[in-house]
Design a protein around this motif. Structure first.
Motif, PDB file in Angstrom:
ATOM      1  N   TYR A  58       2.163   7.967 -24.455  1.00  0.00           N
ATOM      2  CA  TYR A  58       0.834   7.410 -24.712  1.00  0.00           C
ATOM      3  C   TYR A  58      -0.190   8.522 -24.669  1.00  0.00           C
ATOM      4  O   TYR A  58       0.112   9.651 -24.265  1.00  0.00           O
ATOM      5  N   LYS A  59      -1.407   8.205 -25.089  1.00  0.00           N
ATOM      6  CA  LYS A  59      -2.518   9.139 -24.996  1.00  0.00           C
ATOM      7  C   LYS A  59      -3.617   8.531 -24.136  1.00  0.00           C
ATOM      8  O   LYS A  59      -3.702   7.316 -23.975  1.00  0.00           O
ATOM      9  N   GLY A  60      -4.461   9.416 -23.586  1.00  0.00           N
ATOM     10  CA  GLY A  60      -5.549   8.941 -22.739  1.00  0.00           C
ATOM     11  C   GLY A  60      -5.074   8.635 -21.333  1.00  0.00           C
ATOM     12  O   GLY A  60      -4.120   9.231 -20.831  1.00  0.00           O
ATOM     13  N   MET A  61      -5.721   7.674 -20.682  1.00  0.00           N
ATOM     14  CA  MET A  61      -5.453   7.330 -19.292  1.00  0.00           C
ATOM     15  C   MET A  61      -4.656   6.040 -19.183  1.00  0.00           C
ATOM     16  O   MET A  61      -4.952   5.064 -19.879  1.00  0.00           O
ATOM     17  N   SER A  62      -3.649   6.037 -18.327  1.00  0.00           N
ATOM     18  CA  SER A  62      -2.891   4.825 -18.021  1.00  0.00           C
ATOM     19  C   SER A  62      -3.089   4.470 -16.545  1.00  0.00           C
ATOM     20  O   SER A  62      -2.849   5.307 -15.668  1.00  0.00           O
ATOM     21  N   TYR A  63      -3.509   3.237 -16.279  1.00  0.00           N
ATOM     22  CA  TYR A  63      -3.672   2.759 -14.903  1.00  0.00           C
ATOM     23  C   TYR A  63      -2.411   2.071 -14.375  1.00  0.00           C
ATOM     24  O   TYR A  63      -2.408   1.534 -13.270  1.00  0.00           O
ATOM     25  N   LYS A  64      -1.343   2.088 -15.149  1.00  0.00           N
ATOM     26  CA  LYS A  64      -0.096   1.456 -14.730  1.00  0.00           C
ATOM     27  C   LYS A  64       0.356   1.996 -13.380  1.00  0.00           C
ATOM     28  O   LYS A  64       0.328   3.203 -13.139  1.00  0.00           O
ATOM     29  N   ASN A  65       0.779   1.110 -12.496  1.00  0.00           N
ATOM     30  CA  ASN A  65       1.228   1.506 -11.160  1.00  0.00           C
ATOM     31  C   ASN A  65       2.690   1.938 -11.221  1.00  0.00           C
ATOM     32  O   ASN A  65       3.576   1.145 -11.537  1.00  0.00           O
ATOM     33  N   ILE A  66       2.943   3.221 -10.907  1.00  0.00           N
ATOM     34  CA  ILE A  66       4.319   3.723 -10.960  1.00  0.00           C
ATOM     35  C   ILE A  66       5.016   3.632  -9.611  1.00  0.00           C
ATOM     36  O   ILE A  66       6.203   3.967  -9.498  1.00  0.00           O
ATOM     37  N   TYR A  67       4.300   3.182  -8.575  1.00  0.00           N
ATOM     38  CA  TYR A  67       4.939   3.047  -7.259  1.00  0.00           C
ATOM     39  C   TYR A  67       6.104   2.056  -7.362  1.00  0.00           C
ATOM     40  O   TYR A  67       5.981   0.959  -7.912  1.00  0.00           O
ATOM     41  N   GLY A  68       7.252   2.440  -6.832  1.00  0.00           N
ATOM     42  CA  GLY A  68       8.424   1.570  -6.870  1.00  0.00           C
ATOM     43  C   GLY A  68       9.226   1.662  -8.153  1.00  0.00           C
ATOM     44  O   GLY A  68      10.265   1.006  -8.271  1.00  0.00           O
ATOM     45  N   SER A  69       8.766   2.475  -9.120  1.00  0.00           N
ATOM     46  CA  SER A  69       9.526   2.633 -10.356  1.00  0.00           C
ATOM     47  C   SER A  69      10.785   3.449 -10.080  1.00  0.00           C
ATOM     48  O   SER A  69      10.929   4.087  -9.029  1.00  0.00           O
ATOM     49  N   ASP A  70      11.709   3.446 -11.026  1.00  0.00           N
ATOM     50  CA  ASP A  70      12.962   4.184 -10.849  1.00  0.00           C
ATOM     51  C   ASP A  70      12.693   5.670 -10.635  1.00  0.00           C
ATOM     52  O   ASP A  70      13.316   6.318  -9.781  1.00  0.00           O
ATOM     53  N   LYS A  71      11.761   6.237 -11.420  1.00  0.00           N
ATOM     54  CA  LYS A  71      11.444   7.659 -11.280  1.00  0.00           C
ATOM     55  C   LYS A  71      10.834   7.956  -9.918  1.00  0.00           C
ATOM     56  O   LYS A  71      11.136   8.963  -9.284  1.00  0.00           O
ATOM     57  N   TRP A  72       9.935   7.069  -9.480  1.00  0.00           N
ATOM     58  CA  TRP A  72       9.287   7.269  -8.184  1.00  0.00           C
ATOM     59  C   TRP A  72      10.317   7.201  -7.062  1.00  0.00           C
ATOM     60  O   TRP A  72      10.348   8.053  -6.168  1.00  0.00           O
ATOM     61  N   ASN A  73      11.158   6.176  -7.091  1.00  0.00           N
ATOM     62  CA  ASN A  73      12.176   6.020  -6.049  1.00  0.00           C
ATOM     63  C   ASN A  73      13.132   7.216  -6.021  1.00  0.00           C
ATOM     64  O   ASN A  73      13.509   7.699  -4.947  1.00  0.00           O
ATOM     65  N   ALA A  74      13.509   7.704  -7.202  1.00  0.00           N
ATOM     66  CA  ALA A  74      14.436   8.836  -7.266  1.00  0.00           C
ATOM     67  C   ALA A  74      13.810  10.100  -6.682  1.00  0.00           C
ATOM     68  O   ALA A  74      14.475  10.862  -5.970  1.00  0.00           O
ATOM     69  N   GLU A  75      12.526  10.325  -6.970  1.00  0.00           N
ATOM     70  CA  GLU A  75      11.855  11.511  -6.443  1.00  0.00           C
ATOM     71  C   GLU A  75      11.730  11.434  -4.927  1.00  0.00           C
ATOM     72  O   GLU A  75      11.906  12.439  -4.229  1.00  0.00           O
ATOM     73  N   CYS A  76      11.435  10.264  -4.403  1.00  0.00           N
ATOM     74  CA  CYS A  76      11.353  10.097  -2.940  1.00  0.00           C
ATOM     75  C   CYS A  76      12.712  10.325  -2.285  1.00  0.00           C
ATOM     76  O   CYS A  76      12.816  11.032  -1.273  1.00  0.00           O
ATOM     77  N   GLU A  77      13.745   9.720  -2.856  1.00  0.00           N
ATOM     78  CA  GLU A  77      15.093   9.878  -2.300  1.00  0.00           C
ATOM     79  C   GLU A  77      15.521  11.341  -2.308  1.00  0.00           C
ATOM     80  O   GLU A  77      16.188  11.812  -1.381  1.00  0.00           O
ATOM     81  N   ARG A  78      15.113  12.062  -3.340  1.00  0.00           N
ATOM     82  CA  ARG A  78      15.501  13.469  -3.462  1.00  0.00           C
ATOM     83  C   ARG A  78      14.986  14.301  -2.301  1.00  0.00           C
ATOM     84  O   ARG A  78      15.630  15.270  -1.874  1.00  0.00           O
ATOM     85  N   GLN A  79      13.833  13.940  -1.733  1.00  0.00           N
ATOM     86  CA  GLN A  79      13.201  14.760  -0.707  1.00  0.00           C
ATOM     87  C   GLN A  79      13.456  14.274   0.725  1.00  0.00           C
ATOM     88  O   GLN A  79      13.167  14.999   1.681  1.00  0.00           O
ATOM     89  N   LEU A  80      13.995  13.076   0.871  1.00  0.00           N
ATOM     90  CA  LEU A  80      14.131  12.504   2.212  1.00  0.00           C
ATOM     91  C   LEU A  80      15.094  13.273   3.120  1.00  0.00           C
ATOM     92  O   LEU A  80      15.053  13.100   4.346  1.00  0.00           O
ATOM     93  N   TYR A  81      15.939  14.127   2.552  1.00  0.00           N
ATOM     94  CA  TYR A  81      16.894  14.856   3.386  1.00  0.00           C
ATOM     95  C   TYR A  81      16.209  15.779   4.390  1.00  0.00           C
ATOM     96  O   TYR A  81      16.822  16.196   5.380  1.00  0.00           O
ATOM     97  N   VAL A  82      14.929  16.107   4.175  1.00  0.00           N
ATOM     98  CA  VAL A  82      14.246  17.034   5.081  1.00  0.00           C
ATOM     99  C   VAL A  82      13.764  16.357   6.368  1.00  0.00           C
ATOM    100  O   VAL A  82      13.276  17.047   7.281  1.00  0.00           O
ATOM    101  N   CYS A  83      13.862  15.034   6.447  1.00  0.00           N
ATOM    102  CA  CYS A  83      13.333  14.324   7.619  1.00  0.00           C
ATOM    103  C   CYS A  83      14.265  14.478   8.827  1.00  0.00           C
ATOM    104  O   CYS A  83      14.966  13.533   9.229  1.00  0.00           O
ATOM    105  N   GLY A  84      14.283  15.648   9.386  1.00  0.00           N
ATOM    106  CA  GLY A  84      15.086  15.937  10.566  1.00  0.00           C
ATOM    107  C   GLY A  84      14.573  17.189  11.243  1.00  0.00           C
ATOM    108  O   GLY A  84      13.775  17.946  10.679  1.00  0.00           O
TER     109      GLY A  84
END
Length: 348
Positions: A113-139
């Motif tokens: 798309y072009k311009g601004m999108s207000y779509k909420n990406i929280y909880g999307s597959d990409k968002w969840n994957a990025e969070c899971e990728r970094q959680l290993y540091v929580c120790g």
């Protein structure tokens, strides 16, 4: 480095060039275009842009200054960084052009798309994957630092930083993963926990007392967007906008970075202080009638007062009045913005 697999993975045949430009001397060629319907149906991609830098050789036709509305007949890129071979054949109703050149670098952006999108990406597959990728540091292995912030009514916010870093040299450090583990406590007991993946996001030390009778704790789980915890019920709403147009492979594009929050009970409007990345500060105003599902549309005070961005750089919040929002421009002049003007823009 440009990935030549893009040319095989996506269909550029029958694309339409919408914009192009050549730098003086011919060492840079830039073009934008619309993907054909076939590609949009298969991948969701609608637009592309290419920048070819340091052109060292051009054969056959010279690159003209205007290529808008030409159809792409053939588009090939082979080679690797330092020496890419490009073939681009175009035609319109009256002209056929075949461009062949060699360049050292190629930048490419593929967009949905072009311009601004207000779509909420929280909880999307990409968002969840990025969070899971970094959680290993929580120790404890990756623990770096911690802070405690005092909040109203006996609440405290404890933040622990965890990071996996690699130092190439004393001046250059790569952050492979970063997580902030945040614990909101009440009277010393855990009340609510969340994680944030950005270490410079603003920490808010005041609650919002809403007109609906509830109290809300604002917090960041990302640099962009904002989250609200309803203290009486522990219900929460997380919002991260898809943002301005960006390459489809990225999680999101840029959007307004919130650093301070000012709610007005009389109007249910909320004023956010902050900025876009590396841009002057601004005040963005939105509807906060429903804190747990708020309308994400925001109105820029800068665009109301100085739409040409010619007179002032920074705008900061001063106060709400009964029918006006008072702001300060560059710490030298106060302006009032009519509530009716804000509401009118929010409704359009």
């Amino acid at each position: 480095m440009f990935d030549t697999k893009i040319m095989k993975e996506h269909c550029f045949h029958d694309s339409v060039i919408t914009k192009c430009s050549c730098s003086t001397g011919g060492n840079c060629f830039y073009m934008e275009g619309d993907f054909p319907e076939e590609e949009t149906e298969n991948s969701g991609l609608k637009y592309f842009s290419f920048s070819f830098s340091y052109i060292s050789e051009i054969t056959e036709d010279k690159i003209p200054n205007e290529l808008s509305d030409f159809d792409v007949i053939d588009f090939e890129i082979d080679g690797e960084k330092g020496k890419y071979f490009v073939k681009l054949c175009l035609e319109n109703n009256s002209q056929f052009i075949c461009l062949k050149f060699i360049c050292e670098n190629i930048d490419c952006t593929l967009m949905k798309y072009k311009g601004m999108s207000y779509k909420n990406i929280y909880g999307s597959d990409k968002w969840n994957a990025e969070c899971e990728r970094q959680l290993y540091v929580c120790g404890e292995t990756y623990f770096k630092d911690s802070d405690i912030y005092d909040l109203p009514d006996g609440y405290t916010l404890k933040i622990k930083d965890f990071a996996d870093t690699e130092e190439k040299n004393p001046q250059y450090k790569i952050i492979k993963a970063f997580i902030q583990k945040c614990i909101l406590e009440k009277s010393g007991e855990p009340f609510y926990e969340f994680v944030s993946n950005y270490d410079h996001a603003a920490v808010f030390n005041e609650f919002i007392e809403h007109k609906n009778g509830y109290h809300y704790f604002p917090f960041h789980i990302d640099l962009y967007g904002i989250s609200y915890l309803e203290l009486e019920t522990k219900r929460v709403y997380n919002y991260i906008p898809e943002g301005y147009q960006h390459d489809f492979s990225r999680l999101c594009g840029e959007s307004f970075i919130i650093t301070d929050i000012h709610y007005d009970r009389n109007t249910n409007l909320i004023a956010y202080g902050g900025c876009y990345w590396a841009a002057p500060s601004d005040i963005m105003v939105g509807d906060f009638s429903n804190p747990l599902n708020f309308n994400p549309k925001l109105i820029s005070v800068h665009e109301i007062i100085d739409p040409g961005y010619e007179e002032f750089d920074d705008f900061d919040f001063v106060r709400w009045e009964r029918d006006k929002l008072i702001v300060n421009a560059d710490n030298i002049k106060e302006f009032s913005v009519d509530i009716d003007e804000i509401l009118k823009r929010l409704q359009n």
